[in-house]
Design a protein around this motif. Structure first.
Motif, short mmCIF file in Angstrom:
data_model
loop_
_atom_site.label_atom_id
_atom_site.label_comp_id
_atom_site.label_asym_id
_atom_site.label_seq_id
_atom_site.Cartn_x
_atom_site.Cartn_y
_atom_site.Cartn_z
N ARG A 70 0.79 -1.20 0.00
CA ARG A 70 0.00 0.00 0.00
C ARG A 70 0.83 1.27 0.00
N THR A 106 1.01 -5.49 -2.15
CA THR A 106 0.12 -5.87 -3.26
C THR A 106 0.86 -6.45 -4.45
N TRP A 111 -4.85 -10.73 -6.78
CA TRP A 111 -5.95 -9.78 -6.91
C TRP A 111 -7.17 -10.47 -7.53
N ASP A 125 -8.17 -5.60 -4.79
CA ASP A 125 -7.63 -6.29 -3.63
C ASP A 125 -8.12 -5.57 -2.38
#
Length: 327
Positions: A70, A106, A111, A125
């Motif tokens: 993030r 991520t 995802w 996600d």
């Protein structure tokens, strides 16, 4: 339609989505929301680095083509204050700092596919509260879309608690298909950059590019050892063109909303023969990573406005990568 092309170590299926509009074609993976391959009509080689075997994306760590976050890039000492509390994040780089959101950022997650057509796809996600030490449940989406010779990447996110948010596409570009980027000419519309220490954490406020090897306001070969953020603006804004890269009769232009652009010459790349796209080997400087994003360690460098995200707000980053054959 998305097709299963492999699975994670835990046995979950990894899907590939193929987009094409006659000018550009791109292959994308649900693992890391990754650009696996990118082609321009009339050019006989891929324009990005990638792996032939999907399993290598989980085994290797260059984040080739992934959406990282993030918080993309580095957080010094893996700590920052959020809503009055000192938060400590996963120390996944030399046990000294947080890189690309931690070991389960991520770029290394599976995802979901929410939408797809011949020319666009949306991956999503959800990062739970406390994930890698970050507060707030964060819902993130990335939309890839083709428009003529342009690949548009739009990343959006929302949180239910104050948090930090800064995503970036981590593609390595090689426009000529040669073994290194030494034949590339790079132009960046930036008059400042972040000088860094040995850990690649900023030494202080941005400094002028003038008089340094990082003055790329006129075309030049990417400087050796570059792994720096070029400061485009203090805050996000409407997308504008900030970069031109040319080699092998192909040119790429980047327009972005982001205040920074991380440039890495791929000096640490080592991918053995047979592992890269079409069995290629990749060595140092085989590709140039160009990552529109916020400034490095913004939360601790006096630029919180670039990375703070609060409930009721929407983070949105938009970048356009335009390709054409020169002449």
């Amino acid at each position: 339609m998305a097709q299963i092309v492999g699975e994670t170590a835990g046995g979950r299926p990894i899907h590939e989505v193929r987009l094409s509009n006659g000018t550009l074609s791109v292959r994308l993976l649900s693992y890391g929301a990754t650009v696996r391959d990118l082609r321009l009509s009339g050019v006989g080689h891929p324009l990005v680095l990638g792996y032939d075997d999907v399993a290598d994306y989980a085994r290797e760590v260059p984040y080739m083509g992934a959406i990282v976050g993030r918080v993309a890039n580095r957080i010094g000492d893996g700590t920052a204050e959020i809503a009055g509390e000192t938060c400590r994040f996963d120390l996944n780089e030399g046990a000294m700092q947080t890189l690309h959101g931690g070991k389960d950022g991520t770029g290394r997650r599976l995802w979901r596919i929410e939408e797809e057509s011949d020319t666009h796809v949306v991956f999503a996600d959800t990062l739970p509260d406390g994930h890698m030490g970050f507060p707030g449940t964060l819902d993130v989406r990335v939309r890839y879309a083709l428009d003529g010779g342009t690949l548009e990447i739009e990343i959006s996110a929302e949180t239910d608690a104050p948090t930090l948010c800064n995503f970036a596409s981590h593609c390595y570009f090689n426009l000529s298909g040669q073994q290194s980027i030494d034949d590339h000419l790079l132009t960046i519309d930036a008059d400042r950059f972040q000088d860094i220490d040995a850990r690649k954490i900023p030494l202080g406020p941005p400094v002028p590019v003038e008089g340094t090897s990082f003055d790329l306001r006129t075309p030049a070969v990417p400087p050796w050892g570059v792994d720096h953020n070029f400061c485009l603006a203090d805050t996000r804004r409407a997308p504008r063109e900030v970069l031109r890269l040319a080699a092998g009769g192909v040119e790429m232009r980047i327009a972005t909303s982001e205040p920074g652009l991380q440039v890495y010459d791929g000096g640490g790349i080592e991918v053995a023969q047979g592992l890269g796209i079409e069995g290629r080997a990749y060595g140092p400087r085989a590709g140039l990573a160009l990552e529109p994003q916020a400034w490095v360690d913004a939360a601790n460098q006096g630029m919180r406005v670039q990375v703070d995200l609060f409930p009721g707000e929407t983070y949105r980053a938009l970048s356009r990568f335009a390709f054409a054959r020169a002449g």
